[in-house]
Scaffold this active site. Sequence first.
Site, short mmCIF file in Angstrom:
data_model
loop_
_atom_site.label_atom_id
_atom_site.label_comp_id
_atom_site.label_asym_id
_atom_site.label_seq_id
_atom_site.Cartn_x
_atom_site.Cartn_y
_atom_site.Cartn_z
N LYS A 35 0.81 -1.21 0.00
CA LYS A 35 0.00 0.00 0.00
C LYS A 35 0.85 1.27 0.00
O LYS A 35 2.06 1.25 0.21
CB LYS A 35 -0.96 -0.01 1.19
CG LYS A 35 -2.12 -0.99 0.99
CD LYS A 35 -3.18 -0.86 2.06
CE LYS A 35 -4.41 -1.70 1.70
NZ LYS A 35 -5.44 -1.63 2.76
N ARG A 93 -4.08 -10.23 4.59
CA ARG A 93 -4.51 -10.20 3.18
C ARG A 93 -3.34 -9.70 2.34
O ARG A 93 -2.88 -8.57 2.54
CB ARG A 93 -5.73 -9.29 3.03
CG ARG A 93 -6.31 -9.21 1.64
CD ARG A 93 -7.53 -8.28 1.65
NE ARG A 93 -8.17 -8.19 0.35
CZ ARG A 93 -7.82 -7.33 -0.62
NH1 ARG A 93 -6.81 -6.49 -0.40
NH2 ARG A 93 -8.45 -7.31 -1.77
#
Length: 279
Positions: free
Chosen positions: A224, A259
């Site tokens: 991210k 995840r």
Amino acid sequence: MADWRPMLNRRNGGIPRIMGVLNLTPDSFHADSRVASLEEAVRRASDMVRNGAELIDVGGESTRPGAAPVDPSEEVRRAIPVVEAIRSALPSACISIDTRRAGVARAALDAGADMVNDVSALSDPEMVDVVSEHGCPVCIMHMQGLPESMQDDPGYGDVVAEVREVLGNAARSLFDAGVEPGMVIADPGIGFGKSLEQNLVLLAAGREVVPDHRMALMWGVSRKTMFHHLLGREDTRERLAGTLGVAAKAVGRGVDIIRVHDVAEHADLFAAMSALEGG
């Protein structure tokens, strides 16, 4: 539907379960995660399971910062054939549908999905009914605002307390509908309406963000933007090391599911950590 409750809890030694990301979108933030065909989707899902994933998260809408909404019919067109194909190819895999729309969730569950991963923490008022009717696990994630504008100027007084409150309200609506707390997963929503500093505070808090001790905790930090701000890595392909660094900390923070885009690398990390601890 199979009883997936044991799959929602971390392994002995605190090792999180691995959820592999399968993006069926042309605009997901990490280009290498995008899947362009049904055959490629099944192949990638099979590779993830072989490499150590116990859950596969199938998504037909990108919710990256700045992403525009996708029409529900298009989301269904992208996701449902893939869910059906993976269910046929991998009958024992746990398939998650990554959606904030009750209609898409219902179609996916009817097609063979096992759980719902809702990045909007039940913003669709019909989602509670879908989950309770199917008796399936659900992940509720905190997001301040909407994907198209959530990173413009995120603000909190006490980010941990506020995230926990929002997740608690969503969880109570599920409990009131008869969903067992052990079937509900909390996700603090790293990068979804948070600054770098707020993300780091939430990660350091670990299970403090979980509103009920019976619920599981999921982290989704893979590649991210926080690693751009933290490490200067603008290209998502250069963010694996930072991602693995956070994953290593997940073991001591009570995280049940992580995840990720890179299943094999995370499986290797956790195997090495487990071996060093003698288990």
